[in-house]
Design an enzyme around this catalytic site. Structure first.
Site, PDB file in Angstrom:
ATOM      1  CD  GLU A  38     -24.263  -3.487  19.689  1.00  0.00           C
ATOM      2  OE1 GLU A  38     -23.618  -2.973  18.938  1.00  0.00           O
ATOM      3  OE2 GLU A  38     -25.567  -3.673  19.274  1.00  0.00           O
ATOM      4  CB  CYS A  41     -25.871   1.731  13.412  1.00  0.00           C
ATOM      5  SG  CYS A  41     -24.768   1.337  14.632  1.00  0.00           S
TER       6      CYS A  41
HETATM    7  O1  FUB Z   1     -29.281  -3.046  15.296  1.00  0.00           O
HETATM    8  C1  FUB Z   1     -29.168  -1.806  14.383  1.00  0.00           C
HETATM    9  C2  FUB Z   1     -27.999  -0.928  15.020  1.00  0.00           C
HETATM   10  O2  FUB Z   1     -26.784  -1.837  14.878  1.00  0.00           O
HETATM   11  C3  FUB Z   1     -28.199  -0.773  16.479  1.00  0.00           C
HETATM   12  O3  FUB Z   1     -28.953   0.210  16.633  1.00  0.00           O
HETATM   13  C4  FUB Z   1     -26.921  -0.636  16.956  1.00  0.00           C
HETATM   14  O4  FUB Z   1     -26.523  -0.804  18.224  1.00  0.00           O
HETATM   15  C5  FUB Z   1     -26.061  -1.743  16.152  1.00  0.00           C
HETATM   16  O5  FUB Z   1     -26.195  -3.004  16.773  1.00  0.00           O
HETATM   17 ZN    ZN Z   2     -24.659   2.990  16.012  1.00  0.00          ZN
END
Ligand code: FUB
Ligand code: ZN
Length: 674
Positions: free
Chosen positions: A341, A437
């Site tokens: 990510e 999230c």
């Molecule tokens: O790890 C918490 C959240 O979940 C992150 O900010 C997002 O990218 C997702 O991976």
């Molecule tokens: Zn998110």
């Protein structure tokens, strides 16, 4: 100038929405997203991935009947970092254990933060009561010592703080704090604030420079900026110091995360994902997990501002430039690769495999606002505006009922379904996500948008985003009131009328959008005006009824990317005002790649219905390659192509995928013109 607050966001209490684009979005969040999310948090939405969030708090707080005490025969469930291994078959008879992602608690915190903002602009006793009851449940889970993360409370505290790198205790503290501060500011109720303070105090007793304390720091940043917020609301220096400690400690050798895992001296690359590969002041390039990165940089900017730390400010500017000059999509999206990510290398901005997480764009808006707080300069507001109107808003369907996690700039539904490299790209928004999230993050940012649009120092009101509403500001013991009526983002007419009862001498600093080449302002006869860092600063005495009119030209503009962005080479994208446009199959037929834009020709403006509402439709002059006789051969000798005259119909990018699955693209080949 006051040192602590060079330029602070206005409180939502200072703003009263009066129609317009953002008021509608805020209302959508209030009416659709917040109630829906509450059902989700309680696992009451059929067909949606269960959240387990409130359930975990109840189990941790012993508010559910325990089926059995942990005894000798207790078998530790096989948790994975990314969540539950398998959903229980019988959802009605779950064991009293932790379910969901390790950071599931944060879904409540983001929800309560959005509720808080919504309550300020729209008091709602029933919603407030629901939130109060939820807070009771959350606080019941808190341990005597202040610790509050249900994952470890349920699974056993012996392992708490043992995996800062991947488990999210400090992240949960961060979100809890943000939610608690917002709820306190909205309602004056301090139960959650006290809980957050107790958790922060406990963490402060465990972490710090003093001998015997842990020298760790968050694997997923956010605690830094949240602690600053706690400091600003309580005035307790220890929270600022803790934020600063986390920032200063990050990336020091030997790496804390190496020590934690008892591995020897790994190389820098291993920790780029966590932005802990180098001390933050030495970091030059935005790397790693994009959400983590911009959350960290936001905290850095906060601490740099409050401590007047020039070195830290310089690092913030450098990392800002690394993002906006080399790693940001035209939509304001960041995080080009789904692997980790993460940010990719400079100028690697693929359109169809983009990750471009909604949360990452939201984090970029956080960072931009904090840079503005540090040093008012319209370059930050330009990016804030770009992200808000494009990559942030595209995360939510026009009806507020479904969401994107990933925001590509090009989508071919067949590829999304059949090409494993694009499985992360969904051609249609989802009702919810196991890792949820993004939707609650959208709820909290949209419902607090006025605090991004306007900021102030003692004698100046800054207009960063020209959004409609009435803003009050204290100047000494006088109250200034401005009524802003704005056509943004569809037209550039902005009227600002002074409505205060008393005349007030002060400055109004109105951002001249970076995208606007021609603009004029009327009604300035009695004021001294200067241009400072992208703001038109109007100084003088404001009298009841004084009116200023800005007209920002909003003609359609074509953009090309830096030549180093290979994916966009020879292509054009279209913007009008702050809005990026895209073409969809629904308005153009399929095979969008066959279109070539003719930028020197006129663009027609009309309207199109999307989701029962009218949206602007730009008809861009183009030509389309004629492929009437498909070749039997995959490769044939070059022959001069034939084109038909065409119009490429484009809608605002944020409105894409609201008419079912279909092709979409932002960048189009530019036709060669003589
Ligand atoms: O790890 C918490 C959240 O979940 C992150 O900010 C997002 O990218 C997702 O991976
Ligand atoms: Zn998110």
């Amino acid at each position: 100038m006051e040192k602590r607050h060079n330029n602070r966001p206005i409180s939502l209490r200072q703003f009263q929405a009066a129609g317009g684009f953002w008021k509608e979005k805020m209302e959508l969040v209030r009416k659709e997203v917040i109630p829906y999310q509450w059902e989700i948090l309680n696992d009451r939405v059929e067909g949606a991935s269960p959240s387990f969030c409130m359930r975990n708090f109840k189990v941790a707080g012993k508010l559910m009947c325990e089926k059995r005490e942990k005894g000798a025969d207790y078998e530790e469930p096989a948790y994975t970092f990314r969540g539950f291994e398998a959903l229980p078959e019988d959802m009605d008879h779950l064991e009293d254990r932790f379910y969901g992602f390790v950071f599931q608690d944060s879904d409540f915190s983001k929800w309560v933060e959005a509720v808080a903002y919504s309550l300020v602009s729209h008091p709602d006793p029933q919603l407030e009561q629901t939130a109060d009851e939820a807070i009771e449940i959350v606080c019941a889970a808190q341990l005597e010592n202040g610790y509050l993360d249900t994952y470890y409370i349920i699974n056993g505290m012996d392992k708490s703080f043992s995996n800062l790198k991947d488990h999210h205790e400090l992240y949960c503290l961060g979100h809890l704090t943000e939610g608690a501060v917002a709820y306190y500011e909205a309602t004056g109720k301090d139960k959650l604030l006290k809980a957050a303070m107790r958790f922060a105090d406990y963490i402060d007793s465990c972490f710090g420079a003093e001998e015997g304390k842990c020298k760790g720091y968050p694997g997923h940043e956010i605690a830094e900026m949240a602690l600053v917020r706690l400091y600003e609301v309580t005035g307790e220096e220890r929270y600022l110091n803790l934020a600063k400690f986390f920032i200063d400690e990050r990336g020091k050798r030997p790496y804390y995360f190496d020590c934690e895992e008892e591995v020897k001296q790994t190389d820098e690359e291993r920790y780029q994902y966590y932005q802990s590969h180098r001390p933050v002041r030495e970091q030059e390039e935005a790397v790693g997990h994009a959400v983590r990165a911009v959350y960290l940089y936001s905290g850095m900017a906060d601490v740099a501002r409050l401590t007047d730390d020039e070195q830290l400010k310089t690092a913030c500017r450098r990392l800002w430039n690394s993002i906006v000059r080399e790693k940001m999509y035209i939509t304001g999206a960041i995080g080009a690769t789904h692997i980790g990510e993460s940010f990719s290398f400079p100028f690697d901005l693929p359109n169809d495999t983009a990750y471009a997480e909604t949360c990452a764009s939201i984090g970029l808006v956080f960072f931009a606002r904090r840079m503005l707080e540090m040093e008012p300069d319209a370059v930050y507001a330009d990016v804030m505006e770009r992200a808000l109107y494009n990559s942030v808003l595209s995360g939510m369907a026009l009806d507020g009922k479904s969401f994107f996690y990933v925001n590509p700039l090009e989508a071919l539904p067949e590829a999304c379904h059949k090409d494993e490299r694009k499985f992360h790209v969904k051609p249609i928004r989802q009702k919810w996500f196991g890792c949820a999230c993004c939707p609650p993050n959208l709820a909290r940012i949209i419902s607090s948008v006025p605090a991004y649009a306007y900021s102030e120092n003692e004698d100046t009101l800054f207009v960063h985003l020209h959004i409609s509403g009435t803003i009050t500001k204290q100047v000494g013991d006088q109250t200034a009131v401005f009524e802003v009526e704005s056509g943004m983002p569809w037209n550039g007419n902005v009227s600002i009328v002074y409505k205060g009862e008393q005349p007030v001498r002060m400055k109004l600093a109105v951002r001249i959008p970076g995208w606007c080449e021609h603009w004029k302002a009327d009604g300035l006869e009695n004021y001294a005006c200067t241009e400072e860092k992208g703001y038109y600063v109007i100084t003088g005495e404001w009298k009841t009824g004084s009116r200023i009119l800005f007209a920002f030209d909003m003609e359609t503009r074509f953009y090309q990317a830096d030549d180093r962005v290979r994916e966009d080479y020879g292509k054009l994208a279209v913007m009008r005002g702050p809005v990026v446009y895209c073409a969809e199959e629904a308005d153009n037929g399929n095979n969008l790649h066959l279109y070539e834009i003719l930028p020197m020709h006129p663009v027609l403006e009309s309207e199109v219905m999307v989701n029962g509402e009218k949206y602007p439709l730009l008809s861009v002059s183009a030509r389309k390659k004629v492929t009437t006789k498909p070749d039997q051969q995959l490769y044939v000798k070059y022959r001069k192509p034939e084109y038909e005259t065409a119009q490429l119909n484009m809608i605002p990018y944020f409105a894409w995928a609201n008419r079912g699955e279909n092709e979409m693209a932002v960048w189009f080949n530019k036709a060669e013109e003589n």
